[in-house]
Design a protein around this motif. Structure first.
Motif, PDB file in Angstrom:
ATOM      1  N   TYR A  21      -2.854 -13.948  13.543  1.00 37.66           N
ATOM      2  CA  TYR A  21      -2.233 -13.633  12.527  1.00 37.66           C
ATOM      3  C   TYR A  21      -2.712 -13.809  11.385  1.00 37.66           C
ATOM      4  N   LEU A  22      -2.344 -14.830  11.682  1.00 32.58           N
ATOM      5  CA  LEU A  22      -2.499 -15.772   9.618  1.00 32.58           C
ATOM      6  C   LEU A  22      -3.805 -15.639   9.230  1.00 32.58           C
ATOM      7  N   GLU A  23      -5.203 -15.523   9.913  1.00 30.76           N
ATOM      8  CA  GLU A  23      -6.163 -15.685  10.232  1.00 30.76           C
ATOM      9  C   GLU A  23      -6.908 -14.417   9.782  1.00 30.76           C
ATOM     10  N   HIS A  24      -6.016 -13.386  10.070  1.00 25.45           N
ATOM     11  CA  HIS A  24      -6.479 -12.168  10.660  1.00 25.45           C
ATOM     12  C   HIS A  24      -4.864 -11.025   9.725  1.00 25.45           C
ATOM     13  N   PRO A  25      -5.746 -10.725   8.984  1.00 28.43           N
ATOM     14  CA  PRO A  25      -4.248 -10.095   7.887  1.00 28.43           C
ATOM     15  C   PRO A  25      -4.783  -8.470   8.312  1.00 28.43           C
ATOM     16  N   GLU A  26      -5.146  -7.775   8.539  1.00 31.90           N
ATOM     17  CA  GLU A  26      -5.810  -6.563   9.172  1.00 31.90           C
ATOM     18  C   GLU A  26      -4.402  -6.341  10.847  1.00 31.90           C
ATOM     19  N   ASN A  27      -3.878  -7.417  11.171  1.00 33.69           N
ATOM     20  CA  ASN A  27      -2.804  -7.611  11.923  1.00 33.69           C
ATOM     21  C   ASN A  27      -1.357  -7.883  12.036  1.00 33.69           C
ATOM     22  N   LYS A  81     -14.481   2.455  16.103  1.00 38.22           N
ATOM     23  CA  LYS A  81     -14.494   4.294  16.414  1.00 38.22           C
ATOM     24  C   LYS A  81     -13.005   3.814  16.319  1.00 38.22           C
ATOM     25  N   GLN A  82     -12.238   2.981  17.074  1.00 40.49           N
ATOM     26  CA  GLN A  82     -10.731   3.154  16.930  1.00 40.49           C
ATOM     27  C   GLN A  82      -9.925   2.067  15.773  1.00 40.49           C
ATOM     28  N   HIS A  83     -10.848   1.968  14.480  1.00 38.38           N
ATOM     29  CA  HIS A  83     -10.409   1.239  13.996  1.00 38.38           C
ATOM     30  C   HIS A  83      -9.031   1.313  13.031  1.00 38.38           C
ATOM     31  N   HIS A  84      -9.128   2.758  12.983  1.00 39.60           N
ATOM     32  CA  HIS A  84      -8.028   3.253  12.446  1.00 39.60           C
ATOM     33  C   HIS A  84      -6.664   3.061  13.375  1.00 39.60           C
ATOM     34  N   MET A  85      -6.263   2.817  14.421  1.00 40.68           N
ATOM     35  CA  MET A  85      -5.224   2.669  15.504  1.00 40.68           C
ATOM     36  C   MET A  85      -5.152   1.214  15.161  1.00 40.68           C
ATOM     37  N   ALA A  86      -3.697   0.858  16.236  1.00 40.80           N
ATOM     38  CA  ALA A  86      -2.370   0.197  16.012  1.00 40.80           C
ATOM     39  C   ALA A  86      -1.976  -0.446  17.517  1.00 40.80           C
ATOM     40  N   ALA A 116       2.371  -1.220   8.135  1.00 41.26           N
ATOM     41  CA  ALA A 116       1.090   0.056   9.006  1.00 41.26           C
ATOM     42  C   ALA A 116       0.764   1.657   7.193  1.00 41.26           C
ATOM     43  N   GLU A 117       2.033   2.212   7.286  1.00 39.25           N
ATOM     44  CA  GLU A 117       1.683   3.135   5.996  1.00 39.25           C
ATOM     45  C   GLU A 117       1.086   2.474   4.731  1.00 39.25           C
ATOM     46  N   GLN A 118       0.990   0.797   4.247  1.00 37.59           N
ATOM     47  CA  GLN A 118       0.436   0.801   3.565  1.00 37.59           C
ATOM     48  C   GLN A 118      -0.719  -0.222   2.993  1.00 37.59           C
ATOM     49  N   HIS A 119      -1.585  -0.090   4.959  1.00 38.62           N
ATOM     50  CA  HIS A 119      -3.053  -0.954   5.461  1.00 38.62           C
ATOM     51  C   HIS A 119      -3.744   0.214   5.090  1.00 38.62           C
ATOM     52  N   PRO A 120      -4.514   0.334   4.630  1.00 44.68           N
ATOM     53  CA  PRO A 120      -6.304   1.357   3.825  1.00 44.68           C
ATOM     54  C   PRO A 120      -6.340   2.512   4.736  1.00 44.68           C
ATOM     55  N   GLN A 121      -6.599   1.333   5.973  1.00 45.35           N
ATOM     56  CA  GLN A 121      -7.115   1.929   7.245  1.00 45.35           C
ATOM     57  C   GLN A 121      -6.656   2.983   8.187  1.00 45.35           C
ATOM     58  N   LEU A 122      -5.991   1.919   8.568  1.00 44.32           N
ATOM     59  CA  LEU A 122      -4.911   2.035   9.744  1.00 44.32           C
ATOM     60  C   LEU A 122      -3.842   3.908   9.309  1.00 44.32           C
ATOM     61  N   THR A 123      -3.924   4.331  10.662  1.00 44.39           N
ATOM     62  CA  THR A 123      -3.433   6.002  10.590  1.00 44.39           C
ATOM     63  C   THR A 123      -2.634   6.220  11.352  1.00 44.39           C
TER      64      THR A 123
END
Length: 181
Positions: free
Chosen positions: A60-66, A90-95, A122-129
């Protein structure tokens, strides 16, 4: 984020560091002892070691998209929250979300505060919807918490989990749209 629990203890929601690995591992192993609402069995959790937990936190520390958060109650890890962005383009917008709280901290607002912090991130993440997950249909308290945060049930996977006692449990598929697409 600092909060106070109804019992007066201080709660801090924060990202863990490698030094938290032993506490996180003990917490996770205790989760699996206290409830059958998780996919891991207690036996599987007990096979995990400190090096694996350190690697888990490091990922997680190495992958700030999570996002990985812990609920720290005066030095004790009382809960763990995760958001994992899909590895598929194709699902980069999902977590995918995960949340668990030690039984002795149930009904004290720990889960609600962790969920609030995770959603804000997540709301501040530029790609997550979208945040999505599956929850056991028998976990009525969790389902109500998620509904209170406007997560929507989209369906069920019949007999999605077979409990150690042989009982079959449906999985409830839920999600929340964070931003318009």
């Amino acid at each position: 984020m600092r909060h106070f629990l109804p019992n007066g203890q201080q709660l801090v929601i924060r990202q863990p560091g490698i030094a938290d690995a032993a506490g996180c591992l003990a917490c996770f192993q205790q989760f699996t002892k206290e409830t059958d609402f998780l996919l891991f069995t207690h036996e599987e959790a007990m096979k995990l070691d400190l090096a694996q937990e350190e690697a888990f936190i490091r990922s997680y520390l190495e992958h700030p998209e999570n996002l990985l958060l812990v609920a720290d109650v005066e030095g004790e890890i009382a809960g763990i929250f995760s958001l994992n962005r899909s590895r598929f383009k194709k699902q980069h917008h999902m977590a995918l979300m995960g949340l668990a709280v030690l039984h002795k901290y149930w009904n004290m607002g720990v889960g609600r505060r962790m969920l609030t912090a995770g959603i804000r991130w997540a709301e501040q993440h530029p790609q997550l919807t979208t945040i999505h997950f599956e929850v056991l249909a028998t976990n009525e308290r969790a389902i109500q918490l998620y509904r209170n945060f406007n997560f929507t049930e989209h369906g069920r996977i019949p007999k999605g989990v077979r409990q150690p006692n042989g009982e079959w449990v449906d999985l409830v598929v839920m999600s929340k749209i964070l931003k318009p697409v």
